[in-house]
Design a protein around this motif. Structure first.
Motif, PDB file in Angstrom:
ATOM      1  N   PRO A 278      -4.080 -60.999  11.219  1.00  0.00           N
ATOM      2  CA  PRO A 278      -3.154 -59.862  11.291  1.00  0.00           C
ATOM      3  C   PRO A 278      -3.021 -59.101   9.979  1.00  0.00           C
ATOM      4  CG  PRO A 278      -2.216 -61.784  12.387  1.00  0.00           C
ATOM      5  CD  PRO A 278      -3.462 -62.254  11.692  1.00  0.00           C
TER       6      PRO A 278
ATOM      7  N   TYR B 217      -4.653 -55.607   9.359  1.00  0.00           N
ATOM      8  CA  TYR B 217      -4.181 -54.435  10.088  1.00  0.00           C
ATOM      9  C   TYR B 217      -2.954 -53.822   9.417  1.00  0.00           C
ATOM     10  CZ  TYR B 217      -7.225 -56.181  13.793  1.00  0.00           C
ATOM     11  OH  TYR B 217      -8.313 -56.628  14.510  1.00  0.00           O
ATOM     12  N   THR B 218      -2.804 -52.511   9.623  1.00  0.00           N
ATOM     13  CA  THR B 218      -1.674 -51.751   9.084  1.00  0.00           C
ATOM     14  C   THR B 218      -0.975 -51.023  10.223  1.00  0.00           C
ATOM     15  OG1 THR B 218      -2.878 -51.397   7.001  1.00  0.00           O
ATOM     16  CG2 THR B 218      -0.990 -49.950   7.455  1.00  0.00           C
ATOM     17  N   PRO B 219       0.347 -51.099  10.325  1.00  0.00           N
ATOM     18  CA  PRO B 219       1.049 -50.384  11.408  1.00  0.00           C
ATOM     19  C   PRO B 219       0.822 -48.877  11.340  1.00  0.00           C
ATOM     20  CG  PRO B 219       2.488 -52.017  10.381  1.00  0.00           C
ATOM     21  CD  PRO B 219       1.263 -51.934   9.518  1.00  0.00           C
ATOM     22  N   LEU B 220       0.658 -48.256  12.493  1.00  0.00           N
ATOM     23  CA  LEU B 220       0.537 -46.805  12.557  1.00  0.00           C
ATOM     24  C   LEU B 220       1.867 -46.153  12.199  1.00  0.00           C
ATOM     25  CD1 LEU B 220      -1.480 -46.129  15.845  1.00  0.00           C
ATOM     26  CD2 LEU B 220      -2.276 -45.805  13.507  1.00  0.00           C
TER      27      LEU B 220
ATOM     28  N   ARG C 280       7.033 -48.915  20.355  1.00  0.00           N
ATOM     29  CA  ARG C 280       7.842 -49.842  19.567  1.00  0.00           C
ATOM     30  C   ARG C 280       9.201 -50.076  20.218  1.00  0.00           C
ATOM     31  NH1 ARG C 280       5.490 -47.350  14.148  1.00  0.00           N
ATOM     32  NH2 ARG C 280       3.744 -48.815  13.893  1.00  0.00           N
TER      33      ARG C 280
ATOM     34  N   GLU D 167       3.881 -53.570  19.067  1.00  0.00           N
ATOM     35  CA  GLU D 167       3.417 -52.993  17.813  1.00  0.00           C
ATOM     36  C   GLU D 167       2.061 -52.337  18.018  1.00  0.00           C
ATOM     37  OE1 GLU D 167       3.510 -51.272  15.109  1.00  0.00           O
ATOM     38  OE2 GLU D 167       4.903 -52.747  14.231  1.00  0.00           O
TER      39      GLU D 167
ATOM     40  N   SER E   9      -0.988 -51.610  15.400  1.00  0.00           N
ATOM     41  CA  SER E   9      -1.567 -51.678  14.065  1.00  0.00           C
ATOM     42  C   SER E   9      -3.059 -51.419  14.151  1.00  0.00           C
ATOM     43  CB  SER E   9      -1.310 -53.054  13.433  1.00  0.00           C
ATOM     44  OG  SER E   9       0.073 -53.262  13.234  1.00  0.00           O
TER      45      SER E   9
ATOM     46  N   SER F  52      -4.458 -53.804  17.020  1.00  0.00           N
ATOM     47  CA  SER F  52      -3.783 -55.091  17.172  1.00  0.00           C
ATOM     48  C   SER F  52      -2.307 -54.843  17.428  1.00  0.00           C
ATOM     49  CB  SER F  52      -3.964 -55.937  15.898  1.00  0.00           C
ATOM     50  OG  SER F  52      -3.292 -57.171  16.002  1.00  0.00           O
ATOM     51  N   GLY F  53      -1.632 -55.828  17.990  1.00  0.00           N
ATOM     52  CA  GLY F  53      -0.189 -55.759  18.160  1.00  0.00           C
ATOM     53  C   GLY F  53       0.290 -55.645  19.593  1.00  0.00           C
TER      54      GLY F  53
END
Length: 382
Positions: free
Chosen positions: A23, A26-29, A126, A131, A133, A149-150
């Motif tokens: 995880p 990955y970076t959250p949008l 959300r 999530e 990402s 991901s998420g």
């Protein structure tokens, strides 16, 4: 802090596919981004009727139209065989939705296919408890692919199938800009026994750590295969003349040109390409041997789209081991999965320029691999 339109440009490239189970890759949008999604209604029946190449081409057209509409700006997308998902910032959202509507109308008028399309705000995803990402996987020096991901993209796709966030077809008879989209390469036959389409999703109850552990084991099994199970030969799958899928290629690339005329144009241009690849002669800045090698390097044959999707050239023992591993994980409540075997892999290509190394090659099983594997997954949670 960079603006949202620069968000994706700032992400690091991950050059290890195995690292994408982590995880931390990955970076959250950003909250004001949107997820675009589209798929073909009744794709399983279309594939069963022998239209798997058409299904793949329309699915890839979703991506191609967005790439051209965005003027070359990078954004994350994932090809799913019978459709695609992607993300874009608020500055592109209106144009993106319009382009999806144009592709939706075109798919119906040109091919008689009903394309579902939706645009889902990340904020809504959300609020629903999921999530979104993203990571950038560096497949080669010239190409990287977005990975998700998420669980949020999967939720958006399920909402689309329920009719939520739906986008209507364009009201005007407009043709999408599909410049660079083609399917002129031969299919690639399995060298190890079978082309295996793998679709593995986490169950709603699975922890990220448990699913990552299973994905690590699947990738480790694939890495024991020659070239990690890459379904294409190192120098590409080869070309022939007349090219396979000539009519389909003409339908996609003709714009407003009459179909017969476009087919004649493609016959001539593909004859020239076939001669270059056959002889290896360089013309201008085009090196056919280098280009064919980059086709294989750039191939999108494995991806994360909240779950794991792979198109692998497998031997029987690896198929058996992978099946046993996934059946155990399914019994443990960690995954749901589908596996589909066929003899060949196929490509749908997006080539901005044959003189650069950024050409994209979307790989699927040649008998409807991803769609048929996904159809085996019975339980879908909303």
């Amino acid at each position: 802090m960079p603006g949202h339109d620069a968000f994706y440009d700032t992400l690091p490239r991950v050059d290890s596919f195995a690292a994408l189970t982590d995880p931390a890759s990955y970076t959250p949008l950003p909250a004001d981004w949107v997820i675009g999604a589209a798929d073909i209604v009744g794709s399983s029946a279309e594939i069963a009727a022998g239209r798997y190449k058409t299904v793949n081409m329309v699915g890839a057209a979703v991506i191609s139209a967005q790439v051209n509409g965005f003027g070359g700006r990078d954004f994350p997308y994932v090809f799913g065989g019978d459709g695609a998902t992607f993300a874009c910032g608020p500055d592109l959202a209106v144009a993106s939705a319009r382009t999806l509507g144009v592709v939706k109308r075109w798919a119906a008028s040109e091919f008689g296919l009903e394309l579902r399309a939706a645009q889902v705000p990340v904020a809504n995803i959300r609020r629903a408890g999921h999530e979104v990402s993203v990571a950038r996987y560096q497949a080669s020096a010239g190409v990287d692919y977005g990975m998700f991901s998420g669980g949020g993209v999967s939720w958006a796709e399920r909402q689309m199938k329920l009719g939520a966030f739906a986008l209507p077809p364009a009201t005007e008879d407009e043709v999408p800009d599909l410049t660079g989209l083609s399917c002129r390469w031969n299919n690639a036959r399995s060298r190890n026994g079978t082309i295996l389409s793998v679709v593995v999703d986490p169950t709603p109850a699975a922890t990220r750590e448990a699913f990552a552990a299973v994905a690590d084991q699947i990738i480790a099994l694939a890495n024991r295969l020659d070239r990690g199970g890459h379904p294409l030969p190192p120098n590409g799958p080869g070309v022939s003349w007349p090219p396979p899928g000539l009519t389909l290629d003409a339908q996609v690339s003709r714009g407003t040109t009459p179909l017969r005329r476009r087919k004649l144009q493609l016959l001539v241009s593909n004859l020239m390409a076939w001669l270059l690849f056959r002889t290896g002669i360089r013309v201008g800045g085009f090196d056919p041997a280098h280009y064919a090698e980059m086709v294989s390097r750039n191939a999108d044959f494995r991806k994360f789209d909240d779950g794991l999707k792979m198109t692998l050239d497998c031997d029987p023992d690896t198929v058996r081991r992978m099946t046993e591993l996934l059946e155990r994980a399914q019994r443990d409540g960690i995954v749901e999965f589908g596996l589909f075997e066929q003899d060949e892999a196929m490509m749908t290509c997006f080539v901005p320029s044959p003189l650069q190394d950024n050409h994209v090659h979307l790989v699927d099983g040649a008998s409807g691999g991803y769609a048929r594997a996904a159809a085996q997954i019975k339980s879908l949670s909303v």
